[in-house]
Design an enzyme around this catalytic site. Structure first.
Site, PDB file in Angstrom:
ATOM      1  N   SER A   1      -9.922   1.862   2.842  1.00 36.94           N
ATOM      2  CA  SER A   1      -9.036   2.647   2.014  1.00 36.94           C
ATOM      3  C   SER A   1      -7.995   1.820   1.244  1.00 36.94           C
ATOM      4  O   SER A   1      -7.439   2.318   0.264  1.00 36.94           O
ATOM      5  CB  SER A   1      -8.297   3.668   2.883  1.00 36.94           C
TER       6      SER A   1
ATOM      7  N   LYS B   1       0.851  -1.191   0.000  1.00 35.18           N
ATOM      8  CA  LYS B   1       0.000   0.000   0.000  1.00 35.18           C
ATOM      9  C   LYS B   1       0.889   1.244   0.000  1.00 35.18           C
ATOM     10  O   LYS B   1       1.893   1.282   0.727  1.00 35.18           O
ATOM     11  CB  LYS B   1      -0.918  -0.011   1.224  1.00 35.18           C
TER      12      LYS B   1
ATOM     13  N   SER C   1     -10.133  -0.582   6.961  1.00 34.14           N
ATOM     14  CA  SER C   1      -9.508  -0.367   5.651  1.00 34.14           C
ATOM     15  C   SER C   1      -8.796  -1.587   5.080  1.00 34.14           C
ATOM     16  O   SER C   1      -8.377  -1.560   3.923  1.00 34.14           O
ATOM     17  CB  SER C   1      -8.509   0.791   5.723  1.00 34.14           C
TER      18      SER C   1
END
Lengths: 489, 95
Positions: free
Chosen positions: A147, A72, A171
């Site tokens: 997210s 990420k 997330s």
């Protein structure tokens, strides 16, 4: 089976048998990414040459030897971009490695690729990325969740074998559910956050995505442990999180929190989760009805605490040491205000404003302090529940993946997408989402009928009980074929 | 907790963010709805409850105070938007 379809476990077996080399694995991913990522948009950037140089040196005898892992874009890898999905950090290059990256490499893994996300991890759909949205591999007109939407979509679309994400209010688990992969949020303090760009420091935790619970356990084995660079990481012994896999559910008491089966959730989600719970019972689990009486306050508590903490954490983006800086400021105040106006997107500004307000003089007690007290009650709910059961089972998300644009004008509705995941962060416990079926998208506007969308089943475990959490999730997973389904791309 | 007291323009200044008039109007209505939603926390009796700042019960994590290698100067400066002579340049603070 194509190389990119392999689980981490199966890839590792092929690497050790010398049927494949780490470079083969990397090249297979790269060609898959080149073919499907123009549609999915999971990646923000990748440095194939750097990864190939690492893969060429990889020691396949190590626990994750030669396995590429997507990251990420909020976790620092020396020399790589780390935008956090924000224009604020567009020119940024990481001057150091996050502890999880050093640990992955020590386990032989090859970090490869930077995955899309909501800006500074604020969002539930990845639509808040300042670069481009990521699309759900099962239906490209829908969001992948967020997210960590890039991390989930990449695993589901076979553009990564496994990835790392971060989970502040769901997330990891929510996008895993909406994309049909496994996502694990470890206990607060299990994994070092050194080198993770901070959003809400009392809630953030790094965790893995993969296509099996065993793979998630292998990644957790590699990244866990106390780190002197993160004083919130705890000195708890690191377990072998794959140790209990393969056992059934005899002797396991599963709590069903009645507050997590509410009116208004998608009936297909409810039906799939109820069927999954029956399946757990048939595998030997004893079902116990549980009440978490303060559940309805979790979203409110979260959006006070998380925004308060983000307003403090994001104060560092001042256009001086790193990141965007406004041109030709007329004085220091203008420098700060225009730098932050230009660098931050709408949702980030909205949350900083809310967080600044709830911390401001005259409102601190009414909002922030009160939210911290209700947080105590939420933690106590879980502590009481775990006296009666070993883990909780519930839906991960109340809804199937929604359409791009459907909720962007309504922040409150977007916030409610996290209704079943937020409490775990407030309580600091561990949680995992595993696929438990599919719902059929209700078309409308000319969409063809019968698009299948994944549904996630969430297990919530006691603090530092990840080995048992994965045993439970793994027993369910291995008794079904849901996790094997792949989207047609 | 009285949500209509939120003055976005004032708070944006505290947070050092310029906002357009359109953004101010939009945030004002959106955030007032969020604040109305969190009003429900007023229903909870918290008079006997201690606040939770962190999910785990640790306090005072100490280490021995000894120098260790950190970021080299070049690495620390590499992302600064303006720099000169090995220093970060800031916008003029004193008139």
């Amino acid at each position: 089976m194509e190389i990119f379809d392999l689980s981490v476990t199966d890839l590792q077996a092929r690497l050790r048998a010398k049927e494949l080399s780490p470079l083969d694995a990397l090249d297979a991913l790269e060609s898959r990414i080149a073919s499907v990522d123009p549609k999915v948009g999971a990646y923000l950037s990748r440095d194939l040459e750097a990864a190939r140089a690492e893969a060429a040196q990889a020691d396949v005898s190590l626990p994750l030897g030669g396995v590429p892992i997507g990251i990420k874009d909020v976790i620092n890898v020396l020399g790589q971009p780390c935008t956090a999905g924000s224009k604020m950090l567009e020119p940024f290059r990481s001057p150091y490695n996050a502890t999880v990256i050093a640990k992955l490499r020590a386990a032989g893994a090859v970090p490869f690729g930077r995955l899309n996300m909501d800006e500074f991890a604020m969002g539930s759909s990845t639509e808040n990325s300042a670069y481009h949205p990521t699309r759900n591999p099962w239906d490209l007109s829908r969001i992948p969740g967020g997210s960590s939407g890039g991390s989930a979509a990449a695993v589901a679309a076979r553009e990564a074998f496994a990835t790392l994400g971060s989970d502040t209010g769901g997330s990891i688990r929510q996008p895993a559910a909406l994309c049909g992969c496994i996502g694990l949020k470890p206990t607060y303090g299990r994994v070092s956050r050194y080198g993770l760009i901070a959003f809400a420091s009392s809630l953030d935790q790094i965790g893995p995505f993969a296509r099996t619970t065993r793979d998630c356990g292998m990644l957790l084995n590699a990244i866990s442990g106390r780190d002197p660079m993160d004083s919130t990481s705890l000195d708890q012994p690191v377990d072998d999180y794959t140790r209990l896999l393969g056992r059934d559910l005899k002797g396991i008491r599963l709590g069903i929190p009645k507050e997590y089966f509410v009116d208004g959730m998608d009936p297909q989600v409810k039906a799939a989760v109820e069927a999954a719970i029956k399946q757990c019972e048939s595998l030997g689990a004893e079902l116990v009805e549980i009440s978490l009486p303060h559940t309805e306050y979790a979203v409110g508590v979260y959006y006070i605490i998380a925004t308060a903490e983000c307003s403090a954490n994001l104060a560092r983006f001042d256009g001086v040491r790193y990141g965007h800086r406004a041109d030709a400021p007329k004085d220091l105040l203008d420098h700060y205000k225009r730098t932050r106006e230009e660098g931050f997107g709408s949702e980030v500004k909205r949350r900083i404003i809310l967080g600044t307000y709830v911390l401001s003089s005259g409102y601190y007690d009414a909002y922030y302090l009160r939210a911290q007290k209700v947080r105590t009650l939420i933690r106590q709910d879980f502590a009481a529940a775990y006296e009666k059961c070993d883990a909780l089972v519930c839906p991960t998300s109340p809804d199937l993946a929604f359409k791009l644009g459907e909720r962007t004008d309504d922040p409150l509705k977007m916030y409610l997408a996290d209704i079943f995941t937020i409490a775990a962060n407030l309580a600091g416990i561990c949680g995992v989402s595993v696929p438990c079926g599919f719902g059929i998208a209700k078309g409308g506007d000319g969409e063809k009928d019968g698009v299948r969308l994944p549904i996630g089943l969430q297990f919530l475990g006691k603090p530092f009980d990840e080995a048992r959490l994965l045993r439970i999730a793994g027993a369910y997973e291995q008794s079904t074929d849901w996790h094997k389904a792949a989207p047609a791309l | 907790m009285s949500s209509p007291e939120l003055d976005v323009r004032y708070v944006a200044n505290l947070a050092r963010i310029d906002l357009s008039d359109a953004e101010i109007a939009q945030f004002q209505s959106q955030l007032c709805r969020v604040l109305e939603y969190v009003e429900q926390l007023n229903q909870v009796d918290v008079s006997q409850v201690e606040p939770t700042a962190h999910a785990n019960d640790i306090t005072n994590v100490f280490r021995i105070d000894e120098p260790k290698p950190g970021l080299e100067k070049v690495a620390a400066l590499q992302n600064a938007p303006r720099q000169a002579n090995g220093l970060v340049m800031v916008t003029k603070v004193v008139e």
